[in-house]
Design a protein around this motif. Sequence first.
Motif, PDB file in Angstrom:
ATOM      1  N   ALA A  93     -33.179  12.665  18.952  1.00 15.11           N
ATOM      2  CA  ALA A  93     -32.073  12.811  20.165  1.00 15.11           C
ATOM      3  C   ALA A  93     -30.503  13.339  20.089  1.00 15.11           C
ATOM      4  CB  ALA A  93     -31.725  11.407  20.926  1.00 15.11           C
ATOM      5  N   ILE A  94     -30.263  14.433  19.044  1.00 12.85           N
ATOM      6  CA  ILE A  94     -28.978  15.161  18.637  1.00 12.85           C
ATOM      7  C   ILE A  94     -29.690  16.189  19.424  1.00 12.85           C
ATOM      8  CG2 ILE A  94     -28.259  14.306  16.672  1.00 12.85           C
ATOM      9  CD1 ILE A  94     -29.569  16.073  15.830  1.00 12.85           C
ATOM     10  N   LEU A  95     -28.207  17.046  20.366  1.00 14.92           N
ATOM     11  CA  LEU A  95     -27.727  17.801  20.674  1.00 14.92           C
ATOM     12  C   LEU A  95     -28.425  18.880  20.505  1.00 14.92           C
ATOM     13  CD1 LEU A  95     -24.966  16.096  22.745  1.00 14.92           C
ATOM     14  CD2 LEU A  95     -27.142  16.239  23.980  1.00 14.92           C
ATOM     15  N   THR A  97     -27.613  21.938  21.615  1.00 14.36           N
ATOM     16  CA  THR A  97     -26.519  23.662  21.237  1.00 14.36           C
ATOM     17  C   THR A  97     -25.126  23.098  20.580  1.00 14.36           C
ATOM     18  OG1 THR A  97     -26.073  22.263  23.660  1.00 14.36           O
ATOM     19  CG2 THR A  97     -27.357  24.625  23.766  1.00 14.36           C
ATOM     20  N   LEU A  98     -25.123  21.797  19.970  1.00 17.94           N
ATOM     21  CA  LEU A  98     -24.051  21.115  19.097  1.00 17.94           C
ATOM     22  C   LEU A  98     -24.195  21.274  17.867  1.00 17.94           C
ATOM     23  CD1 LEU A  98     -22.944  18.387  21.821  1.00 17.94           C
ATOM     24  CD2 LEU A  98     -22.276  21.065  21.791  1.00 17.94           C
ATOM     25  N   THR A  99     -23.415  21.294  17.015  1.00 14.93           N
ATOM     26  CA  THR A  99     -23.778  21.732  15.632  1.00 14.93           C
ATOM     27  C   THR A  99     -23.536  19.897  15.626  1.00 14.93           C
ATOM     28  OG1 THR A  99     -21.160  21.351  14.906  1.00 14.93           O
ATOM     29  CG2 THR A  99     -22.115  23.490  14.955  1.00 14.93           C
ATOM     30  N   GLU A 102     -20.010  18.864  16.294  1.00 15.89           N
ATOM     31  CA  GLU A 102     -19.856  18.419  17.594  1.00 15.89           C
ATOM     32  C   GLU A 102     -20.771  17.239  18.592  1.00 15.89           C
ATOM     33  OE1 GLU A 102     -18.978  22.943  18.202  1.00 15.89           O
ATOM     34  OE2 GLU A 102     -21.083  23.147  18.278  1.00 15.89           O
ATOM     35  N   MET A 105     -18.807  14.075  17.639  1.00 17.92           N
ATOM     36  CA  MET A 105     -17.571  14.523  18.170  1.00 17.92           C
ATOM     37  C   MET A 105     -17.367  14.019  19.806  1.00 17.92           C
ATOM     38  SD  MET A 105     -15.776  18.420  16.423  1.00 17.92           S
ATOM     39  CE  MET A 105     -14.075  17.728  18.017  1.00 17.92           C
ATOM     40  N   VAL A 106     -19.109  14.312  20.165  1.00 15.25           N
ATOM     41  CA  VAL A 106     -19.208  13.930  21.878  1.00 15.25           C
ATOM     42  C   VAL A 106     -18.512  12.600  21.866  1.00 15.25           C
ATOM     43  CG1 VAL A 106     -20.401  13.390  23.940  1.00 15.25           C
ATOM     44  CG2 VAL A 106     -20.563  15.822  22.050  1.00 15.25           C
ATOM     45  N   ARG A 154     -23.701   9.908  14.034  1.00 22.31           N
ATOM     46  CA  ARG A 154     -22.704  10.318  15.950  1.00 22.31           C
ATOM     47  C   ARG A 154     -22.744   8.852  16.023  1.00 22.31           C
ATOM     48  NH1 ARG A 154     -26.724  12.917  20.287  1.00 22.31           N
ATOM     49  NH2 ARG A 154     -27.565  11.022  19.685  1.00 22.31           N
TER      50      ARG A 154
ATOM     51  N   PHE B  20     -15.550  20.887  27.094  1.00 28.32           N
ATOM     52  CA  PHE B  20     -16.285  21.068  25.822  1.00 28.32           C
ATOM     53  C   PHE B  20     -18.445  21.390  25.499  1.00 28.32           C
ATOM     54  CE2 PHE B  20     -18.360  18.945  21.835  1.00 28.32           C
ATOM     55  CZ  PHE B  20     -17.087  19.345  20.561  1.00 28.32           C
ATOM     56  N   ARG B  24     -19.715  25.619  24.882  1.00 26.51           N
ATOM     57  CA  ARG B  24     -20.814  25.306  23.722  1.00 26.51           C
ATOM     58  C   ARG B  24     -22.364  25.568  24.339  1.00 26.51           C
ATOM     59  NH1 ARG B  24     -16.446  23.008  22.703  1.00 26.51           N
ATOM     60  NH2 ARG B  24     -15.534  23.246  20.300  1.00 26.51           N
ATOM     61  N   ASP B  25     -22.670  25.556  25.670  1.00 23.98           N
ATOM     62  CA  ASP B  25     -23.806  25.494  25.665  1.00 23.98           C
ATOM     63  C   ASP B  25     -24.204  26.660  26.346  1.00 23.98           C
ATOM     64  OD1 ASP B  25     -24.941  22.934  25.841  1.00 23.98           O
ATOM     65  OD2 ASP B  25     -24.434  22.764  28.264  1.00 23.98           O
ATOM     66  N   ARG B  28     -24.242  28.939  23.072  1.00 18.56           N
ATOM     67  CA  ARG B  28     -25.222  28.648  22.217  1.00 18.56           C
ATOM     68  C   ARG B  28     -26.517  28.574  22.824  1.00 18.56           C
ATOM     69  NH1 ARG B  28     -22.112  24.488  18.784  1.00 18.56           N
ATOM     70  NH2 ARG B  28     -20.896  26.176  18.252  1.00 18.56           N
ATOM     71  N   ARG B 321     -33.334  20.733  31.370  1.00 19.58           N
ATOM     72  CA  ARG B 321     -32.836  20.007  30.238  1.00 19.58           C
ATOM     73  C   ARG B 321     -32.625  18.490  30.980  1.00 19.58           C
ATOM     74  NH1 ARG B 321     -27.498  23.047  28.674  1.00 19.58           N
ATOM     75  NH2 ARG B 321     -28.009  22.175  26.772  1.00 19.58           N
ATOM     76  N   ARG B 323     -33.471  15.795  29.011  1.00 19.45           N
ATOM     77  CA  ARG B 323     -33.855  14.718  28.072  1.00 19.45           C
ATOM     78  C   ARG B 323     -32.725  15.244  27.768  1.00 19.45           C
ATOM     79  NH1 ARG B 323     -35.056  14.446  21.889  1.00 19.45           N
ATOM     80  NH2 ARG B 323     -35.294  13.050  22.068  1.00 19.45           N
ATOM     81  N   TYR B 324     -32.392  16.562  27.382  1.00 22.23           N
ATOM     82  CA  TYR B 324     -30.176  16.966  27.290  1.00 22.23           C
ATOM     83  C   TYR B 324     -29.617  15.955  27.872  1.00 22.23           C
ATOM     84  CZ  TYR B 324     -25.707  19.836  25.920  1.00 22.23           C
ATOM     85  OH  TYR B 324     -25.371  20.011  25.796  1.00 22.23           O
ATOM     86  N   ILE B 327     -29.888  11.600  27.526  1.00 22.86           N
ATOM     87  CA  ILE B 327     -29.676  11.660  26.153  1.00 22.86           C
ATOM     88  C   ILE B 327     -27.601  11.680  26.118  1.00 22.86           C
ATOM     89  CG2 ILE B 327     -28.592  12.160  23.536  1.00 22.86           C
ATOM     90  CD1 ILE B 327     -31.006  13.897  23.947  1.00 22.86           C
ATOM     91  N   ILE B 333     -22.511   9.422  27.689  1.00 32.02           N
ATOM     92  CA  ILE B 333     -21.150  10.541  29.075  1.00 32.02           C
ATOM     93  C   ILE B 333     -21.155   9.789  29.725  1.00 32.02           C
ATOM     94  CG2 ILE B 333     -20.653  12.891  28.821  1.00 32.02           C
ATOM     95  CD1 ILE B 333     -20.219  12.119  26.051  1.00 32.02           C
TER      96      ILE B 333
END
Lengths: 227, 424
Positions: A93-95, A97-99, A102, A105-106, A154, B20, B24-25, B28, B321, B323-324, B327, B333
């Motif tokens: 479950a990592i995002l 679009t983020l490295t 990142e 970091m979130v 994370r 942030f 990034r979204d 990428r 998105r 699921r995104y 998460i 968040i």
Amino acid sequence: MIKVENLSKIFRTGELDIKAVNNVSFEVPEGQFLMVTGKSGSGKSTLLYQLGLLDTPTSGHIHIDGVDTDELTEIERTRMRLSALGYIFQDYAILPTLTALENVMVPLLMLGEHKEEAERKALRALKRLDMGDRMHNLPAQLSGGQQQRVSIARAIAHGPKILFADEPTANLDTETSMNVLQAFLDLNNEGQTIVMVTHEVDYSRMGHRIITLADGKIVSDKIQHPN
Amino acid sequence: MPKKNNFINQFMVDIRVGRFLATRDLRRSNIWTTSLIVFVMMLTFLNLVVVGGILVGLIQGAIDAHVKYGTGDLQISPLADRSAIQHTPQIIDIVKQLPGYKNHVVRYFGGAQIESNYRATIDPRTTRDMVSATLMGINPDQERIFSDINTKMMEGKFLDNSDVDSVIVGKNLLAKYTPINDPSFKNLKNVDVGSKILITSNGVSKEYVVKGVMRSKVDFDMAVTMVDSEVRRLQNQTDFNASRISVHLKPGFDSARAVQQLLDMGVGEWARVQVSMDAIPKTVKDMKDTFDVLGMLLSVIGLAVSSITIFIVIFVNAITRRRYIGILKGIGITHRAIEISYVAQAIFYAILGSGIGIATVFLFIKPFIAAHPIDFPFSDGILVADATGALLRAGVLIASTIVAGFIPARIIIKQNTLSAILGR
């Protein structure tokens, strides 16, 4: 650290009630590495979701660090997940679009850390899991084991009181699984409280204590070696 | 106070995290998806600006033509109880002294019968090819300076000051160009450039050669135009009192102020002085009001359609998105940070789409339509789009995007976190 009282989670599907977690009570002291095991469908993941505040129980109480989580609003539960808990998912479950950096970091940014400080702490967590050299990689450029290590980084970067791990080795090969478990052991040796769900008997022996579930009930609760 | 400070601090953190995630979204995300969304936003903006702008532009083109070729920035006409402007030469002298005066034309009007087959009507069985029309007496050299009306010839050539035996016929007077099969409205059937026509006015007849046919989409199309001395001769007019004086001012000079200055100098005693908008025909003004309302209505409908489009685009984006989002919620968040991230992306799409839309309108579409006006029967349609209106519409689009971006994000965020993560 964690106190669970008469916890139940019932899923209602039409006329049928499925008791995924059935009147469970136990406590987890600070610094303990608790393994929750059981067969598939025994309710171990459901129990972890309730403990990790990702879901709300049908009845019963969960106290985390003295706080009755029933009393918390959705915003407060989110805040507690962010500040006091770390959660590692079976499928990372990592995002996407983020490295790697990142991703780690979130939560730190959400805690109000400045970007430079968040970056520093995230990098430290990644390096600890030997992922420092892959920090600028996107998840798609990482293997399953590497993604899981990002997920662990994370979960630990902000120094949570409790770390929850839901079958973190389920999608990994043996060698990578051992590396991940070693990371957990190292964290636990530093005092990190960990609750981990696994169906692998061999892995469960690495914890201080094993709770075994069947049909949502605790069928055994063994201390293997004190923490 | 600490509670208020906490709220502000948390809000600032939410903005930082939202930004942030959004940057990034955007950086990428799939380039084709982003391009498609921006393209949709651009089309939405064009729909807001261009459709209404062209509709209003059709009538604005007619008004502009009336101002350019007819009334000028201000028009002087006879008083209600007079057939001509009194003391025309003196008024012209005064007009030339106006601050901002650029140029003027003096025109003489009269009514006349125009007949084309007068040589054949000796035979009583022949139907007379005859029509009533306005005579418009002009100074061709003055007209060339006043506007480019001389370029509006369909056939033949424009008049010269020495063309005392030639006329220009408006296209609506010729069946060749305006075929009308209505007994109450007649036009001339066998007239071309070079044809001879007989003009009778005030009991005086004279034969003229048709030097050209004009298509101006203003009064010239319904008139026979000749040099002013000929109209005065046919009307037995011995003075220089004209029917109209049209004046153009230099850019930046206020025509209403110029009208007031003329009235202050006593011109109102001899003639009626009006700004162009008061002088153009009421029908055109009524049409303008109607088209303005229609344009506004189209903008409102366009805005509603665009809001729904944006809503769908962002909703689909958010659904895919789910699921995104789950998460993000799972790791703590806040809802607001996630919403800000989606709204920020929506604003980015709206600003980029509107920006490209503005560039497209002002760099391509407007200049193109100005160079190639839309050929409407009563006007050369232009695109009415000014910077203020375009920016206002872009602002409205961005505001509606914020709402349309926020709602789907809120709907997805409200869903159960665990269900979103597990995709169930």
